[in-house]
Write a protein that holds these residues in place. Structure first.
Motif, mmCIF file in Angstrom:
data_model
loop_
_atom_site.group_PDB
_atom_site.id
_atom_site.type_symbol
_atom_site.label_atom_id
_atom_site.label_comp_id
_atom_site.label_asym_id
_atom_site.label_seq_id
_atom_site.Cartn_x
_atom_site.Cartn_y
_atom_site.Cartn_z
ATOM 1 N N GLU A 57 0.831 -1.200 0.000
ATOM 2 C CA GLU A 57 0.000 0.000 0.000
ATOM 3 C C GLU A 57 0.868 1.254 0.000
ATOM 4 O O GLU A 57 2.058 1.221 0.273
ATOM 5 C CB GLU A 57 -0.912 -0.009 1.233
ATOM 6 N N GLY A 58 0.224 2.396 -0.327
ATOM 7 C CA GLY A 58 0.889 3.681 -0.222
ATOM 8 C C GLY A 58 1.468 4.226 -1.502
ATOM 9 O O GLY A 58 2.014 5.325 -1.514
ATOM 10 N N ASN A 59 1.343 3.469 -2.600
ATOM 11 C CA ASN A 59 1.886 3.951 -3.879
ATOM 12 C C ASN A 59 0.875 3.693 -4.995
ATOM 13 O O ASN A 59 1.228 3.341 -6.105
ATOM 14 C CB ASN A 59 3.204 3.225 -4.180
ATOM 15 N N GLU A 60 -0.419 3.848 -4.655
ATOM 16 C CA GLU A 60 -1.496 3.462 -5.569
ATOM 17 C C GLU A 60 -1.486 4.218 -6.887
ATOM 18 O O GLU A 60 -1.964 3.702 -7.906
ATOM 19 C CB GLU A 60 -2.850 3.638 -4.874
ATOM 20 N N SER A 61 -0.959 5.448 -6.909
ATOM 21 C CA SER A 61 -0.939 6.203 -8.161
ATOM 22 C C SER A 61 -0.078 5.525 -9.217
ATOM 23 O O SER A 61 -0.282 5.691 -10.414
ATOM 24 C CB SER A 61 -0.427 7.627 -7.928
ATOM 25 N N VAL A 62 0.886 4.713 -8.759
ATOM 26 C CA VAL A 62 1.768 3.989 -9.681
ATOM 27 C C VAL A 62 1.332 2.535 -9.838
ATOM 28 O O VAL A 62 1.202 2.030 -10.950
ATOM 29 C CB VAL A 62 3.228 4.026 -9.181
ATOM 30 N N THR A 63 1.091 1.871 -8.725
ATOM 31 C CA THR A 63 0.851 0.425 -8.754
ATOM 32 C C THR A 63 -0.615 0.044 -8.840
ATOM 33 O O THR A 63 -0.950 -1.083 -9.206
ATOM 34 C CB THR A 63 1.427 -0.241 -7.492
ATOM 35 N N GLY A 64 -1.513 0.964 -8.482
ATOM 36 C CA GLY A 64 -2.904 0.613 -8.311
ATOM 37 C C GLY A 64 -3.126 0.073 -6.906
ATOM 38 O O GLY A 64 -2.185 -0.177 -6.153
ATOM 39 N N THR A 65 -4.385 -0.128 -6.537
ATOM 40 C CA THR A 65 -4.727 -0.619 -5.211
ATOM 41 C C THR A 65 -4.475 -2.117 -5.117
ATOM 42 O O THR A 65 -4.928 -2.873 -5.978
ATOM 43 C CB THR A 65 -6.201 -0.334 -4.897
ATOM 44 N N PRO A 66 -3.760 -2.581 -4.093
ATOM 45 C CA PRO A 66 -3.533 -4.026 -3.949
ATOM 46 C C PRO A 66 -4.855 -4.788 -3.844
ATOM 47 O O PRO A 66 -5.747 -4.397 -3.094
ATOM 48 C CB PRO A 66 -2.722 -4.136 -2.656
ATOM 49 N N GLU A 67 -4.964 -5.870 -4.602
ATOM 50 C CA GLU A 67 -6.174 -6.685 -4.619
ATOM 51 C C GLU A 67 -5.833 -8.090 -4.125
ATOM 52 O O GLU A 67 -4.963 -8.757 -4.670
ATOM 53 C CB GLU A 67 -6.733 -6.755 -6.047
ATOM 54 N N GLU A 68 -6.512 -8.531 -3.087
ATOM 55 C CA GLU A 68 -6.214 -9.828 -2.475
ATOM 56 C C GLU A 68 -6.791 -10.975 -3.288
ATOM 57 O O GLU A 68 -7.953 -10.956 -3.685
ATOM 58 C CB GLU A 68 -6.770 -9.880 -1.057
ATOM 59 N N LYS A 69 -5.966 -11.996 -3.533
ATOM 60 C CA LYS A 69 -6.386 -13.254 -4.145
ATOM 61 C C LYS A 69 -6.148 -14.379 -3.135
ATOM 62 O O LYS A 69 -5.774 -14.140 -2.006
ATOM 63 C CB LYS A 69 -5.596 -13.504 -5.440
ATOM 64 N N ARG A 70 -6.349 -15.616 -3.557
ATOM 65 C CA ARG A 70 -6.202 -16.735 -2.621
ATOM 66 C C ARG A 70 -4.773 -16.868 -2.097
ATOM 67 O O ARG A 70 -4.554 -17.067 -0.909
ATOM 68 C CB ARG A 70 -6.610 -18.054 -3.293
ATOM 69 N N ARG A 71 -3.801 -16.766 -2.986
ATOM 70 C CA ARG A 71 -2.405 -16.969 -2.578
ATOM 71 C C ARG A 71 -1.507 -15.791 -2.928
ATOM 72 O O ARG A 71 -0.330 -15.806 -2.610
ATOM 73 C CB ARG A 71 -1.842 -18.231 -3.235
ATOM 74 N N CYS A 72 -2.057 -14.810 -3.615
ATOM 75 C CA CYS A 72 -1.217 -13.699 -4.073
ATOM 76 C C CYS A 72 -1.958 -12.382 -3.919
ATOM 77 O O CYS A 72 -3.144 -12.336 -3.581
ATOM 78 C CB CYS A 72 -0.805 -13.912 -5.530
ATOM 79 N N TRP A 73 -1.223 -11.300 -4.150
ATOM 80 C CA TRP A 73 -1.780 -9.957 -4.207
ATOM 81 C C TRP A 73 -1.564 -9.413 -5.616
ATOM 82 O O TRP A 73 -0.492 -9.585 -6.198
ATOM 83 C CB TRP A 73 -1.104 -9.040 -3.184
ATOM 84 N N ARG A 74 -2.575 -8.770 -6.150
ATOM 85 C CA ARG A 74 -2.477 -8.232 -7.519
ATOM 86 C C ARG A 74 -2.306 -6.720 -7.485
ATOM 87 O O ARG A 74 -3.018 -5.998 -6.783
ATOM 88 C CB ARG A 74 -3.732 -8.584 -8.326
ATOM 89 N N LEU A 75 -1.337 -6.237 -8.280
ATOM 90 C CA LEU A 75 -1.141 -4.806 -8.507
ATOM 91 C C LEU A 75 -1.407 -4.518 -9.974
ATOM 92 O O LEU A 75 -0.768 -5.104 -10.854
ATOM 93 C CB LEU A 75 0.291 -4.390 -8.135
#
Length: 403
Positions: A119-137
């Protein structure tokens, strides 16, 4: 009574009678090349995940050398392919966390803390999205997104497992993405006798950031090209399908495993029977279902690098839906390839091209269409196509990112 020859024999006989095998190989190879990640975008992606590793280490209060980030799945095996705008390239990355804090962590605590570190860099990476085993940017405005799987040293004790990743059902799941990729690449780098042997030494830097593989996938890199072709056909078949169909579509790791087993066996037992890459591809496709096992506990497609892991485990708990979809896709692939390759390479039907490669493939074929002499045109057309920056990712049919 005569028997109907197999699909590979029928198609090759037709191609040989028209002397068109080489033309089709060039056309398909150049088409697939145009649907790969652009080298400039590849460099940007690598720079982005190098910065990400630094950020994760800082947010987790870890020494930089305790955060090792490396590609897995199709980026590692060089089988990534784009479907169509606005679909993005999916870059699967493992983030291995080491040090005393991660010797025996709680999987849920580890996973949640990793998500907060993104978190904290959403303008570049986008909002972290939770999946079953990973996080998506999502990386808005860029043609790729990252699926980041946090991992620690193996917690399961399962033979062959080098890492463990959080699993919401079992706490820890064994994993060995590097070993699986090495198994695939070892086989993919093998060549048939009819091919010109070209060996390129590739020394991977042993650093905490592993670069994306960047060697060009050659036209005669048969297994990688075959996997790209199959993935693109699958994605085309399921584009716009309802969610139940998409949930049951063949996952990449099963396609990769079956194709690799078929390729390895053809090379070990029938290597001198083949005279062209297209013959090998057709035989690989034809043989794939024979490597699906049926035992006392149901269907199995075993991870060749991790004994006991069954990539087809969900085939045994869904009432037969995934098995049925695999066979439907496989049958359609054979039918579509046969219909395509019976066409004249100079003027194939656009509908036939679209049936195998989808709208993106059709546009790539148009962009690489020969101007005068078919061979000269195809060879000349192999250099970079213009790229667009898609806006959103879509599901590619695999929650298992090994493939």
């Amino acid at each position: 009574m005569t028997t109907n020859p197999s699909l590979p024999k029928r198609v090759i006989a037709s191609l040989n009678s028209r002397s068109e095998a080489r033309q089709w190989e060039q056309l398909i190879g150049n088409l697939l090349r145009r649907l790969e990640l652009d080298p400039a975008d590849r460099a940007r992606a690598e720079a982005d995940y190098e910065k990400l590793a630094e950020r994760v280490a800082d947010k987790l209060s870890l020494p930089r050398h305790d955060v090792h980030i490396f590609p897995q799945g199709s980026m590692r095996t060089q089988t990534t392919i784009s479907q169509r705008h606005p679909v993005k390239f999916d870059l699967d990355l493992i983030v291995k966390l080491t040090g005393p804090k991660y010797d025996s962590p709680n999987p849920e605590v580890m996973f949640a803390a990793f998500g907060r570190a993104l978190e904290g860099n959403e303008s570049v990476t986008g909002t972290p999205e939770e999946k079953r085993r990973c996080w998506r940017l999502g990386y808005p405005g860029k043609p790729y997104y990252f699926d980041l799987t946090p991992a620690v040293r193996d917690q399961t004790g399962q033979a062959g497992s080098s890492l463990s990743v959080r699993d919401p059902d079992t706490r820890w799941a064994p994993s060995n993405p590097e070993e699986f990729a090495d198994w695939f690449c070892t086989n993919a780098n093998l060549r048939f006798p009819f091919q010109v042997a070209v060996r390129k030494s590739q020394i991977e830097a042993r650093t905490t950031v592993t670069p994306l593989p960047d060697g060009e996938v050659a036209l005669d890199d048969i297994l990688r090209r075959a996997v790209q072709l199959m993935k693109l056909h699958r994605d085309t078949l399921y584009w716009g399908a309802d969610e139940n169909k998409k949930m049951a579509m063949p996952i990449s790791v099963i396609i990769v495993t079956l194709a690799t087993r078929a390729y390895a066996d053809l090379l070990s037992s029938r290597a001198h029977e083949f005279t062209s890459p297209i013959e090998v591809v057709l035989e690989v496709v034809d043989a794939m279902p024979s490597y699906i096992e049926r035992g006392q506990h149901g269907w199995r497609v075993e991870n060749p690098a991790l004994a006991g892991e069954n990539f087809a485990d969900k085939w045994n708990t869904d009432g037969g839906a995934r098995r049925a979809e695999f066979m439907r896709w496989h049958g359609k692939l054979e039918t579509d390839l046969e219909a395509l390759l019976y066409q004249n390479a100079r003027v194939p039907s656009e509908d036939k091209v679209r049936s195998v490669f989808g709208p993106a493939g059709l546009e790539a074929w148009k962009a690489s269409r020969p101007k005068a002499n078919v061979l000269d045109g195809l060879i000349a057309s192999g250099m970079g196509a213009s790229k667009t920056n898609p806006d959103r990712p879509v599901k590619t049919g695999s929650s298992n990112t090994l493939g």
